[in-house]
Design a protein around this motif. Structure first.
Motif, PDB file in Angstrom:
ATOM      1  N   TRP A  26       0.830  -1.210   0.000  1.00 30.45           N
ATOM      2  CA  TRP A  26       0.000   0.000   0.000  1.00 30.45           C
ATOM      3  C   TRP A  26       0.868   1.265   0.000  1.00 30.45           C
ATOM      4  O   TRP A  26       0.619   2.199  -0.759  1.00 30.45           O
ATOM      5  N   THR A  27       1.903   1.267   0.834  1.00 26.19           N
ATOM      6  CA  THR A  27       2.759   2.457   0.940  1.00 26.19           C
ATOM      7  C   THR A  27       3.444   2.750  -0.391  1.00 26.19           C
ATOM      8  O   THR A  27       3.477   3.888  -0.845  1.00 26.19           O
ATOM      9  N   THR A  28       3.997   1.716  -0.992  1.00 22.87           N
ATOM     10  CA  THR A  28       4.776   1.950  -2.209  1.00 22.87           C
ATOM     11  C   THR A  28       3.883   2.377  -3.371  1.00 22.87           C
ATOM     12  O   THR A  28       4.263   3.227  -4.175  1.00 22.87           O
ATOM     13  N   VAL A  29       2.669   1.822  -3.433  1.00 21.97           N
ATOM     14  CA  VAL A  29       1.763   2.212  -4.519  1.00 21.97           C
ATOM     15  C   VAL A  29       1.227   3.629  -4.273  1.00 21.97           C
ATOM     16  O   VAL A  29       1.116   4.430  -5.206  1.00 21.97           O
ATOM     17  N   SER A  30       0.959   3.956  -3.004  1.00 26.57           N
ATOM     18  CA  SER A  30       0.521   5.329  -2.663  1.00 26.57           C
ATOM     19  C   SER A  30       1.614   6.327  -3.011  1.00 26.57           C
ATOM     20  O   SER A  30       1.342   7.423  -3.508  1.00 26.57           O
ATOM     21  N   PHE A  31       2.855   5.939  -2.720  1.00 25.89           N
ATOM     22  CA  PHE A  31       4.000   6.803  -3.027  1.00 25.89           C
ATOM     23  C   PHE A  31       4.017   7.128  -4.521  1.00 25.89           C
ATOM     24  O   PHE A  31       4.160   8.290  -4.919  1.00 25.89           O
ATOM     25  N   SER A  32       3.847   6.101  -5.345  1.00 25.84           N
ATOM     26  CA  SER A  32       3.878   6.312  -6.797  1.00 25.84           C
ATOM     27  C   SER A  32       2.781   7.278  -7.239  1.00 25.84           C
ATOM     28  O   SER A  32       3.014   8.147  -8.073  1.00 25.84           O
ATOM     29  N   ARG A  33       1.598   7.111  -6.672  1.00 27.84           N
ATOM     30  CA  ARG A  33       0.486   7.984  -7.051  1.00 27.84           C
ATOM     31  C   ARG A  33       0.809   9.441  -6.727  1.00 27.84           C
ATOM     32  O   ARG A  33       0.617  10.332  -7.549  1.00 27.84           O
ATOM     33  N   GLY A  34       1.322   9.650  -5.525  1.00 28.08           N
ATOM     34  CA  GLY A  34       1.683  11.006  -5.114  1.00 28.08           C
ATOM     35  C   GLY A  34       2.787  11.577  -5.989  1.00 28.08           C
ATOM     36  O   GLY A  34       2.720  12.725  -6.423  1.00 28.08           O
ATOM     37  N   LEU A  35       3.793  10.742  -6.248  1.00 27.51           N
ATOM     38  CA  LEU A  35       4.942  11.183  -7.040  1.00 27.51           C
ATOM     39  C   LEU A  35       4.497  11.706  -8.408  1.00 27.51           C
ATOM     40  O   LEU A  35       5.069  12.633  -8.955  1.00 27.51           O
ATOM     41  N   PHE A  36       3.469  11.071  -8.951  1.00 27.33           N
ATOM     42  CA  PHE A  36       2.972  11.475 -10.264  1.00 27.33           C
ATOM     43  C   PHE A  36       1.914  12.572 -10.171  1.00 27.33           C
ATOM     44  O   PHE A  36       1.174  12.822 -11.122  1.00 27.33           O
TER      45      PHE A  36
ATOM     46  N   PRO B 141      -4.511  11.686  -3.105  1.00 30.43           N
ATOM     47  CA  PRO B 141      -4.843  10.334  -2.658  1.00 30.43           C
ATOM     48  C   PRO B 141      -6.244   9.924  -3.090  1.00 30.43           C
ATOM     49  O   PRO B 141      -7.155  10.744  -3.106  1.00 30.43           O
ATOM     50  N   SER B 142      -6.408   8.664  -3.471  1.00 28.36           N
ATOM     51  CA  SER B 142      -7.729   8.143  -3.821  1.00 28.36           C
ATOM     52  C   SER B 142      -7.795   6.685  -3.382  1.00 28.36           C
ATOM     53  O   SER B 142      -7.486   5.777  -4.144  1.00 28.36           O
ATOM     54  N   PRO B 143      -8.186   6.458  -2.130  1.00 24.36           N
ATOM     55  CA  PRO B 143      -8.225   5.089  -1.623  1.00 24.36           C
ATOM     56  C   PRO B 143      -9.107   4.169  -2.464  1.00 24.36           C
ATOM     57  O   PRO B 143      -8.783   2.988  -2.635  1.00 24.36           O
ATOM     58  N   SER B 144     -10.200   4.711  -3.016  1.00 26.22           N
ATOM     59  CA  SER B 144     -11.108   3.842  -3.775  1.00 26.22           C
ATOM     60  C   SER B 144     -10.454   3.374  -5.075  1.00 26.22           C
ATOM     61  O   SER B 144     -10.564   2.208  -5.453  1.00 26.22           O
ATOM     62  N   TYR B 145      -9.738   4.270  -5.751  1.00 23.92           N
ATOM     63  CA  TYR B 145      -9.054   3.868  -6.986  1.00 23.92           C
ATOM     64  C   TYR B 145      -7.942   2.868  -6.672  1.00 23.92           C
ATOM     65  O   TYR B 145      -7.766   1.873  -7.367  1.00 23.92           O
ATOM     66  N   MET B 146      -7.219   3.151  -5.589  1.00 25.41           N
ATOM     67  CA  MET B 146      -6.132   2.255  -5.187  1.00 25.41           C
ATOM     68  C   MET B 146      -6.669   0.850  -4.899  1.00 25.41           C
ATOM     69  O   MET B 146      -6.062  -0.149  -5.267  1.00 25.41           O
TER      70      MET B 146
END
Lengths: 258, 340
Positions: free
Chosen positions: B124-134, B138-143
């Motif tokens: 979860w952390t690493t995928v959230s990081f990627s989303r933010g980086l781009f 945050p969008s928990p539902s999309y994640m």
């Protein structure tokens, strides 16, 4: 899809990622320097300091506090700044950073910001620890914080450059160990430059760290080896030199892109 | 097998005539990725890419096929901003990848070939990081949707280092999809992946395409390109030697082979059969005839008639169609290239 002029989410992602890593390794990040500082106080403050007279009107134990803080600040800022960017290079996750919509300024802001934050917290923790051993009165609190922040940012930026320059872990450590720590010792972390014999005094004045320590100590006790303006100028000069190198790195892609 | 006429492959007239109307309409739309005169010579002097021109159509699956070291990864890495090109111009979604890098990169997701992950982080952390980086909020539902789609939801709190190789690759894909890209680059997505995961991966790629994502994948597995791609580009020694609709390519370059198992072995092909250019195989027990499927006269009925006239009997016959692999090997060897 809107394209932001400043990728705040990206900066925050890197910054919080780096801070989370520090929290995970809280023992290395904070407890180790605190223990080391306490040992310095036992050795220099209690064992040796009790046999020494005052330096510039300040007890020896209190006199060494600014130097001790900076010693940790230098090494930890460089370590944090270099490790933050070296690790993704080493592991290979740097691909993501290079392909992301983040500008060089944002990358530097996030990595150096996180490294500097850690150093500032560390500096304050060491100050707190020191105050348990000796009574400390800060004459110029604003300038104390200003020097603390500026030094942390500058050395984190310097670390960032080392993290990009280094090809392996040995290179990562060689500058802090071979250059920064000796210069800090020579630079009057534990004594006033006036206490040195004339020849060494001349050598010490060629050491840029003298100016950094002197300025920081002035903010505590109002006395300094060199004029404060020169200290501030030297720190700012080092900061801008690092900025120029970083901007060159991103312009050329040095060791980041093939 | 017969040599392939590359001039025929590049024959624009026939090409246009063979295209379906929908494809022509798609061509009229601006390409989602446009590559013009892209070249790359590394500091070592290695010419990784000779000037390349390529348009990727919106919504297609494009397979870049080539042997190891052909320049596939270099091409992808340049488009994604990891490698600096020596020359040329690239746009993604109409945005110049250099001048408007933010807009271009926000559209692009990349799954690199190497499994490079932050091993101590959770999924979860690493995928959230990627989303933010781009640059995405945050969008928990999309994640959740992405992680569920990749069967990673149950593992979201696990450290990446505890995952299997296949799961790690899914994490890499989740990272690439985290910022809702419309163009996805998959560099060797199934290298070192087991058969089951490979099938899963193919199904996922199709689902993504159905969701409107344009996919550019590199592979040196020909069956992968054959299975997945709408169009195929063949790259060899830094040169894009062919770009073609897959079906058209298979049709145009595909050859069939007729094998006749003889009743009586023969020592040489009789002179009366010279016009078919037959070859004798299996110690004189089999006759082999290669023919073009698209030819007006394949030569098969006349060959069989002539055999009957000559009294040459056969007890079995089989035809096989050349695969994309045969086509690929032929193309690459024709250019004098062996895998580097």
């Amino acid at each position: 899809m809107s394209v932001p002029a400043f990728n705040a989410y990206g900066v925050w992602a890197i910054y919080s990622f780096e801070m989370a890593r520090a929290l995970r390794t809280i023992w290395q990040s904070l407890v180790t320097p605190v223990i080391t500082t306490s040992l310095y106080f036992i050795v220099f403050g209690a064992a040796i300091g009790s046999r020494m007279s005052q330096v510039g009107g300040v007890s020896y134990g209190a006199f060494i506090v600014p130097g001790l803080i900076l010693l940790s600040l230098f090494t930890q800022s460089i370590f944090n700044g270099s490790f933050g960017i070296y690790l993704p290079r080493f592991v290979g996750t740097i691909y993501e950073l290079l392909s992301a919509p983040v500008s060089p300024l944002e990358i530097v802001l996030a990595y150096v910001g996180a490294a500097a934050t850690k150093s500032i917290v560390l500096g304050l923790v060491i100050l707190g620890t020191a105050s348990l051993f000796v009574s400390i009165h800060v004459v110029h609190p604003f300038w104390m914080i200003a020097f603390l922040v500026l030094t942390s940012v500058t050395f984190s930026l310097f670390g960032f450059i080392l993290g990009i320059w280094s090809k392996n872990f040995e290179q990562l450590q060689i500058i802090p160990m071979l250059v920064v720590t000796p210069l800090t010792f020579l630079g009057g972390a534990f004594y006033s430059i006036d206490m040195l014999p004339p020849t060494w005094r001349a050598v010490a004045y060629a050491d840029p760290v003298v100016y950094l320590i002197s300025g920081f100590r002035w903010s505590f006790y109002g006395t300094a080896d060199v004029r404060v303006a020169i200290s501030l100028g030297a720190t700012l000069a080092f900061f801008f030199a690092c900025l120029v190198i970083v901007s060159w790195i991103f312009r050329t892609g040095y060791r980041l892109k093939s | 097998m017969n040599r392939i006429d590359l001039a025929d492959v590049a024959g624009a007239g026939e090409y246009a005539a063979n295209r379906r109307e929908g494809e022509i309409a798609r061509d009229a739309a601006p390409p989602i990725v446009s590559i013009r005169n892209l070249a790359k010579t590394y500091a070592s002097g290695l010419e990784a890419l000779k000037p390349i021109n390529l348009d990727i159509r919106k919504g297609e699956i494009f397979a870049l096929l080539g042997p190891n070291g052909a320049g596939k990864t270099t091409l992808i890495n340049i488009v994604c901003g990891i490698v600096t090109p020596s020359g040329g111009k690239i746009t993604a979604g109409g945005h110049d990848i250099k001048r408007e890098y933010r807009a271009a990169r926000m559209m692009i997701g990349l799954v690199p070939q190497e499994l490079t992950t932050d091993r101590f982080e959770s999924v979860w952390t690493t995928v959230s990081f990627s989303r933010g980086l781009f640059g995405r909020p945050p969008s928990p539902s999309y994640m959740e949707r992405v992680l569920r789609d990749l069967s990673l939801w149950d593992k979201r709190h696990d450290q990446i280092q505890s995952l299997s190789g296949g799961m790690k690759r899914r994490v890499m894909i989740a990272k690439a999809l985290s910022h809702e890209p419309t163009i996805l680059f998959l560099d060797e997505p199934t290298a070192g992946v087991d058969v089951e995961l490979r099938r899963d991966m193919w199904a996922l790629v199709r689902r993504l395409r159905d969701g409107g994502v344009t996919i550019i994948l590199t592979t040196h597995y020909i069956d992968e390109a054959e299975e997945m791609a709408d169009r195929i580009g063949v790259i060899n020694k830094g040169e894009l030697i062919l770009v073609e609709e897959k079906t058209l390519l298979m049709k145009k370059l595909g050859h069939k082979r007729l094998t006749l198992v003889l009743q009586e072995p023969m020592s040489a092909v009789p002179g009366e059969l010279a016009e078919w250019h037959l070859t004798l195989k299996a110690g004189g027990n089999e006759l082999e005839y290669n023919f073009d499927i698209n030819a007006e006269h394949t030569g098969v009925p006349s060959l069989l008639g002539r055999l009957r006239d000559l009294g040459i009997g056969f007890k079995d016959l089989a035809t096989t169609q050349s695969s994309l692999e045969d086509i690929f090997v032929s193309l690459v060897s024709e250019r004098g290239g062996n895998s580097r």
